[in-house]
Each structure stands twice: as structure tokens, then as C-alpha cells.
Scaffold this active site. Structure first.
Site, mmCIF file in Angstrom:
data_model
loop_
_atom_site.group_PDB
_atom_site.id
_atom_site.type_symbol
_atom_site.label_atom_id
_atom_site.label_comp_id
_atom_site.label_asym_id
_atom_site.label_seq_id
_atom_site.Cartn_x
_atom_site.Cartn_y
_atom_site.Cartn_z
ATOM 1 N N ASP A 280 -3.843 4.010 2.468
ATOM 2 C CA ASP A 280 -5.296 3.914 2.654
ATOM 3 C C ASP A 280 -5.743 2.499 3.031
ATOM 4 O O ASP A 280 -6.944 2.215 3.059
ATOM 5 C CB ASP A 280 -6.046 4.403 1.403
ATOM 6 C CG ASP A 280 -5.807 3.505 0.201
ATOM 7 O OD1 ASP A 280 -4.994 2.543 0.307
ATOM 8 O OD2 ASP A 280 -6.419 3.730 -0.861
ATOM 9 N N ASP B 41 -1.623 -0.861 -3.959
ATOM 10 C CA ASP B 41 -1.768 -0.038 -5.159
ATOM 11 C C ASP B 41 -0.517 -0.135 -6.039
ATOM 12 O O ASP B 41 0.454 -0.802 -5.684
ATOM 13 C CB ASP B 41 -2.068 1.418 -4.770
ATOM 14 C CG ASP B 41 -1.144 1.903 -3.656
ATOM 15 O OD1 ASP B 41 0.062 1.583 -3.713
ATOM 16 O OD2 ASP B 41 -1.630 2.575 -2.731
ATOM 17 N N ASN C 189 -0.076 4.477 -0.580
ATOM 18 C CA ASN C 189 -0.630 5.769 -0.151
ATOM 19 C C ASN C 189 -1.313 5.716 1.212
ATOM 20 O O ASN C 189 -2.021 6.645 1.604
ATOM 21 C CB ASN C 189 -1.588 6.334 -1.211
ATOM 22 C CG ASN C 189 -2.820 5.449 -1.385
ATOM 23 O OD1 ASN C 189 -2.956 4.435 -0.698
ATOM 24 N ND2 ASN C 189 -3.712 5.827 -2.291
ATOM 25 N N ASP D 200 -8.870 -14.578 -17.953
ATOM 26 C CA ASP D 200 -9.774 -15.087 -16.933
ATOM 27 C C ASP D 200 -10.886 -15.944 -17.558
ATOM 28 O O ASP D 200 -11.439 -15.592 -18.608
ATOM 29 C CB ASP D 200 -10.405 -13.861 -16.245
ATOM 30 C CG ASP D 200 -11.182 -14.206 -15.004
ATOM 31 O OD1 ASP D 200 -10.575 -14.730 -14.065
ATOM 32 O OD2 ASP D 200 -12.402 -13.929 -14.972
ATOM 33 N N GLU E 67 -6.509 -19.134 -18.045
ATOM 34 C CA GLU E 67 -7.094 -19.753 -16.853
ATOM 35 C C GLU E 67 -8.247 -20.616 -17.355
ATOM 36 O O GLU E 67 -9.345 -20.125 -17.584
ATOM 37 C CB GLU E 67 -7.628 -18.706 -15.875
ATOM 38 C CG GLU E 67 -8.119 -19.369 -14.592
ATOM 39 C CD GLU E 67 -9.377 -18.763 -13.978
ATOM 40 O OE1 GLU E 67 -9.595 -18.957 -12.785
ATOM 41 O OE2 GLU E 67 -10.162 -18.123 -14.692
ATOM 42 N N ASP F 237 0.852 -1.194 0.000
ATOM 43 C CA ASP F 237 0.000 0.000 0.000
ATOM 44 C C ASP F 237 0.890 1.247 0.000
ATOM 45 O O ASP F 237 1.507 1.578 1.011
ATOM 46 C CB ASP F 237 -0.887 -0.074 1.261
ATOM 47 C CG ASP F 237 -1.664 1.203 1.525
ATOM 48 O OD1 ASP F 237 -1.746 2.050 0.613
ATOM 49 O OD2 ASP F 237 -2.200 1.330 2.644
#
Ligand code: GLC
Length: 567
Positions: A48, A52, A46, A225, A289, A44
Site C-alpha cells: 500500500d 508495516d 502489503n 519520547d 530522548e 512495505d
């Protein structure tokens, strides 16, 4: 010595050159080590509480030290996150909570400078219900072109009050949800993930354009996917039985899995990738996948289709020498038949982490065990020992290896997450009978202490257990016995000893006389895995690496694995 070794399936010739993301035609993927990042949970940047792109950039040095060739990033697109990002609202942007397109460009540039390729997730079976196409479809009239982008149909019954058929969603419940005007839309997963209609040429063109958009931005490949979905039997017939996803793929002429029509779509994408590769002089690949039967998988790997595919047959194998050997043989034979290479993975964001699976009694249904237990049967230390041995098996086999973030730390499943923090739609959709996949998505511990063990500066979106501190990158770095250092050494040695080492030959001695042992060689390199708990002699040669120290008299006490160079 020669009679000890029986030539197994021919290996597909591989490349031994170290990766170079700017060079074309290196076919790096045939032997690559690919590291899967689940962006919400990696790092992370930033503060929060959610991972990210900035966080990934800041932790790139970890991946460089690990020695991997490529990163696969699970979806990072704008999304309501009702299925962790596999519900895409806009295929041409980055979710604001993860960063921006400029951040993505910067990450790609940093990764390429470090010799690492970037593979992104493409989700073509369904969009999010927040996608502008679905918003338009809801608002449009039955029979309109907007509705024809999705699988939207009138219902059955006198007033259309019954769904068009009896299909069930993978996450539980009916696969159909009714729109306010009475028509029904199909969703093989969550109701927030309406299935696209792949007979619609506009849908097909859109995904070709999306591929080009990201290739233009600099990515090196796509993980596709639900690659075995997309095409549905136009008659939408009822299903005789509602089985699990892999079992249902065994049904011949299944109305929505593994239909012949998917191959035409795949070939169209492959032609795009090949043309772009030729034009840009940059390697491009796509990996499927596809939860299909092993006998069906090679069809996806034909030279004009996917470059490779995940191997769920191997992933789902119990910790058992005979079963694993058979799964290895099946995968090598299947890939060889079509000129592809096998892939090996033991964990991902959808399954219970294997350090935990391997600590459960044989034949435990690990999806059910998360909720139903009994949890006392878990032998976590045994699971970790087996996972360490499995790492040496995985990295020695011919083909490429996919590692899931945290696997290099030996992270276990967080099976005891309180139910009130669960985020996976499986929990609600199964009416609280399945806990879902959050336990393998708990944010990565980077440091021994801190509010989220270095994941970010202000907590983590899923709670991390106290035991994560001692498993952090910081705790394990420099400890030669740690699982992290084992992976670092193994990946470095893999490059010099296994990549391009040639076909796999099983040792008949070990496999016949000692049912608990798998042993194979490729060229001068030998891998021996002792699945049992009796010590076994290691083959003659120089020991390169072991997952556990050898006994005082030089034997391998299982569960453990060793790499040896024949003298
Ligand atoms: C794939 C993803 C899984 C997702 C599903 C629906 O199986 O790996 O996480 O929930 O597709 O998109």
C-alpha cells in the site's frame, strides 16, 4: 608505546557476552548496537506504499546479517499520523495500516529467535487529539475530570481570548489552541498533540499499565519520547525568550523542559521495569530522548532512572577532531558519574542525515539549509567519506551505538523533496519557513530497480530519488568497498575487539601533534580517525578495517578511519 597513551575517562565495565534475549541481567544495552526502524519507511509488506510490521518481519534477515543487537521501532500505534505516529490515538494497539497485535507478537517472536531484542517508542508527553481521553475532554465541561487529564486552562484577556501564556510550540506557532467553549489546551508540539497533565494520578497509572501491557506482549524496552517534558511549572509563567529546543533547555528553572519533577515519574517507571524483569527473568530497559544540556543529562541516568539516554551533544557536533573529542569526553564522564554507559548516534528520524550534514560547509544551519540552500555547496562525496569514517569511530567507542535505518547504506538526506509531498507538520506550522524532517524519512531502497526499489510493490509514500537504486541493499551486498559491507564487517569486529575492551585511552601523540587526528586505544584495539586531507601514518599493528584503502605507502588519507590491533 605506553607514553603515547593517556588514560581518558574510565569506561563503565561492560559485558562481552553475545546477546541472548531470554537471559536476564546481561545488561546487553551497555554495549549494544540498536537499529532504529521508522516503520512507515522501512519495508512495505502489503503493497500500500507504507511500511508495516509484515515488512519488518520479511526484512529481518538484513538486520541479522548486519549483526545488530536490538531494534527500536518508532511509534506503530493507531494514529492520524499528523506527526508521523508521535500522535498516539491508542497506546494498546497497532495501527491497522501497520498490521495487528498478532503481527507484533509474531515479529517479537521472530526477532527473539534471531537473538534480536525489540524496543518500542513510548510517547507520554502528549496523546493524539483522536485519543478517547481527548475526545472526552473536548466534550466535557470546564473543570471536569476529563479536562484534568490534559493541560487545559482559561485564557487571558477580558473574554479569555488570549492564550494562557506566550509559550511557542516546537514546530512553530503558539503552544495553545482554543476549544470551542473558550478554554485553551497546551501542545508543546502540533495542535493535534495535546499535552497530558502529569500531576494527575490517573495519567500516571495509565502509563504504568501501558508499560505492563507491552512487557506482557514481549517487548524488551522502551524509547521514551520527550523524556525531559511531561512536567510543567504549575504557574505556567511566560517565557522570557523563545529559543530552539536544546538552547531553551539551558534556561534555569525552565517552565516546561527538564524540571525536577520528571525524575519522580522516571523512578516510578524504573521500579516497574525492575520488578517485571525480576518476575519474568527477561532484561528490560528504557532509553530517554532528553534534549537537555550535557550537564543535566546524568541526572536522567541515575541507577534508579533511565538505563541510558541519547547523546544529542555528540550528534550535533561538527565534523571536527577537537569538538568531537570534547563531546566524547563529556559523554563518558557524565555516564561514568552515575554508573551508566554512553550512547552514540549520528542520525535519527528528526535530523538531517549525517552523510549530508558532513558534506556541508562548517556551521551551516542544516535545518534552514534544506529550504534556503544554497544546495550547490553540498559536497555529497565528502559527506559520505566522512560518514564512513564516523561509523568506525562510533562503533569503537565505549558504550552503545544507535544506527538509524539506511545509515548502513550511507543514505543521504533527500533535501530536494518537492514541497507538495511534504508531510511533516513542521512545514505548515512554520508557515513554510522550515522544510521539516521528511528528507530523512524517505523509504529504504532494497533493490536496484522496481517501482519503489524493493520497498514495496506499489510505490512509496514519499518519492525516492533515482540515485537510491545504486545505494540499495542489493547493489551494495557483496561489494567489499560498499558502505553496507563496511558496517557488516565493523559490527562483527566490534563484537570480538571492542565490546568489553576496557577504558578509552587517547593517544597524546596524535591528539597533540596532529590536530586533525583522533586516535585512541581500548585494550589491544586502536581506532584512528583522520579528519583532515593530509595522509597520516597509522599506529603499529595489524590493520583490521579501514573506511578507505590505505595509500601505497600504508598511510591513512583522510577523511578516513582505521582499526588496528596492536601487535
Ligand atoms: C520527539 C520525536 C519527534 C516528535 C516529537 C513529538 O522529538 O522524536 O519525531 O515529533 O517528539 O512527539
Amino acid at each position: 608505546m605506553a607514553d603515547l597513551w593517556r588514560t581518558g575517562r574510565r569506561n563503565i565495565p561492560g559485558m562481552s557476552t553475545p546477546p541472548n534475549p531470554t537471559a536476564s541481567n546481561s545488561e546487553w544495552w551497555r554495549n549494544g548496537v540498536v537499529y532504529q526502524i521508522y516503520p512507515r519507511s522501512f519495508a512495505d509488506g502489503n503493497g500500500d506504499g507504507t511500511g508495516d510490521v509484515m515488512g519488518i518481519r520479511a526484512r529481518l534477515d538484513h538486520l541479522v546479517q548486519l549483526g545488530i543487537d536490538a531494534i527500536w521501532i518508532s511509534p506503530w500505534y493507531p494514529s492520524p499520523l499528523l506527526d508521523g505516529g508521535y500522535d498516539v490515538a491508542n497506546y494498546r494497539d497497532i495501527a491497522p495500516r501497520f498490521g495487528s497485535l498478532d503481527d507484533a507478537r509474531a515479529l517479537i517472536a521472530d526477532a527473539h529467535a534471531a537473538g534480536i531484542r525489540i524496543i518500542i517508542d513510548l510517547v507520554p508527553n502528549h496523546t493524539s487529539w483522536d485519543h478517547e481521553w481527548f475526545v472526552a475532554a473536548r466534550n466535557a465541561a470546564p473543570g471536569s475530570p476529563e479536562r484534568h487529564r490534559y493541560m487545559i486552562r482559561p485564557g487571558r484577556g477580558t473574554n479569555g481570548e488570549l492564550p494562557p501564556n506566550n509559550w511557542t510550540a516546537v514546530f512553530g506557532g503558539s503552544a495553545w489552541t482554543r476549544l470551542p467553549d473558550g478554554e485553551w489546551y497546551l501542545h508543546l508540539f502540533d495542535s493535534s498533540q495535546p499535552d497530558l497533565d502529569w500531576t494527575n494520578t490517573e495519567v500516571r497509572q495509565e502509563f504504568v499499565d501501558i508499560l505492563r501491557f507491552w512487557i506482557d506482549l514481549g517487548v524488551d524496552g522502551f524509547r521514551v519520547d520527550v523524556a525531559h517534558g511531561l512536567v510543567k511549572d504549575p504557574a505556567l509563567p511566560d517565557l522570557a525568550a523563545t529559543e530552539g529546543i536544546l538552547e531553551s533547555a539551558l534556561v534555569e528553572n525552565h517552565p516546561h523542559w527538564d524540571r525536577d519533577g520528571v525524575h519522580e515519574i522516571i523512578r516510578e517507571w524504573r521500579a516497574v521495569l525492575d520488578a517485571e524483569q525480576a518476575a519474568r527473568g527477561r532484561d528490560l530497559m528504557m532509553v530517554a530522548e532528553a534534549w537537555v544540556h550535557p550537564a543535566s543529562l546524568p541526572k536522567y541516568l541515575r541507577p534508579d532512572e533511565y538505563h541510558q539516554s541519547f547523546n544529542f551533544d555528540f550528534l550535533q557536533c561538527e565534523w571536527d577532531a577537537g569538538l568531537m573529542r570534547a563531546a566524547v569526553d563529556r559523554a563518558l564522564a557524565g555516564a561514568e558519574a552515575v554508573g551508566s554507559t554512553a550512547t552514540w548516534a549520528l542520525s535519527n528520524h528528526d535530523v538531517v542525515r549525517h552523510a549530508t550534514r558532513y558534506g556541508l560547509p562548517p556551521e551551516t544551519d542544516w535545518r534552514a539549509w534544506l529550504l534556503d540552500g544554497p544546495h550547490e555547496v553540498l559536497d555529497a562525496a565528502l559527506g559520505l567519506r566522512r560518514a564512513r569514517a564516523a561509523a568506525l569511530l562510533l562503533l569503537a567507542l565505549p558504550g552503545s551505538t544507535y544506527l538509524y535505518q539506511g545509515e548502513e547504506l550511507g543514505l543521504p538526506e533527500v533535501y530536494d523533496l518537492p514541497v507538495d509531498v511534504l508531510d511533516d507538520p513542521v512545514w505548515e506550522n512554520s508557515r513554510h519557513t522550515r522544510k521539516g524532517r521528511d528528507g530523512c524519512r524517505v523509504p529504504i531502497p532494497w533493490t536496484v530497480g522496481g517501482s519503489s526499489f524493493g520497498f514495496g510493490t506499489d510505490g512509496a509514500w514519499l518519492p525516492q530519488p533515482a540515485r537510491f537504486g545504486s545505494l540499495s541493499v542489493e547493489a551494495q551486498t557483496g561489494d567489499v568497498d560498499s558502505t553496507l559491507e563496511l558496517h557488516r564487517r565493523a559490527i562483527a569486529l566490534r563484537r570480538s575487539h571492542w565490546v568489553g575492551a576496557g577504558p578509552l585511552e587517547w593517544s597524546s601523540k596524535f591528539s597533540r601533534e596532529e590536530e586533525q587526528v583522533l586516535c585512541f586505544r581500548r585494550g589491544e584495539a586502536i581506532c584512528i580517525v583522520n579528519f583532515g586531507d593530509e595522509p597520516v601514518a597509522v599506529p603499529a599493528g595489524t590493520v583490521m578495517l579501514t573506511s578507505e584503502p590505505l595509500t601505497a605507502d600504508g598511510r591513512l588519507l583522510g577523511p578516513a578511519a582505521a582499526w588496528i590491533t596492536a601487535g
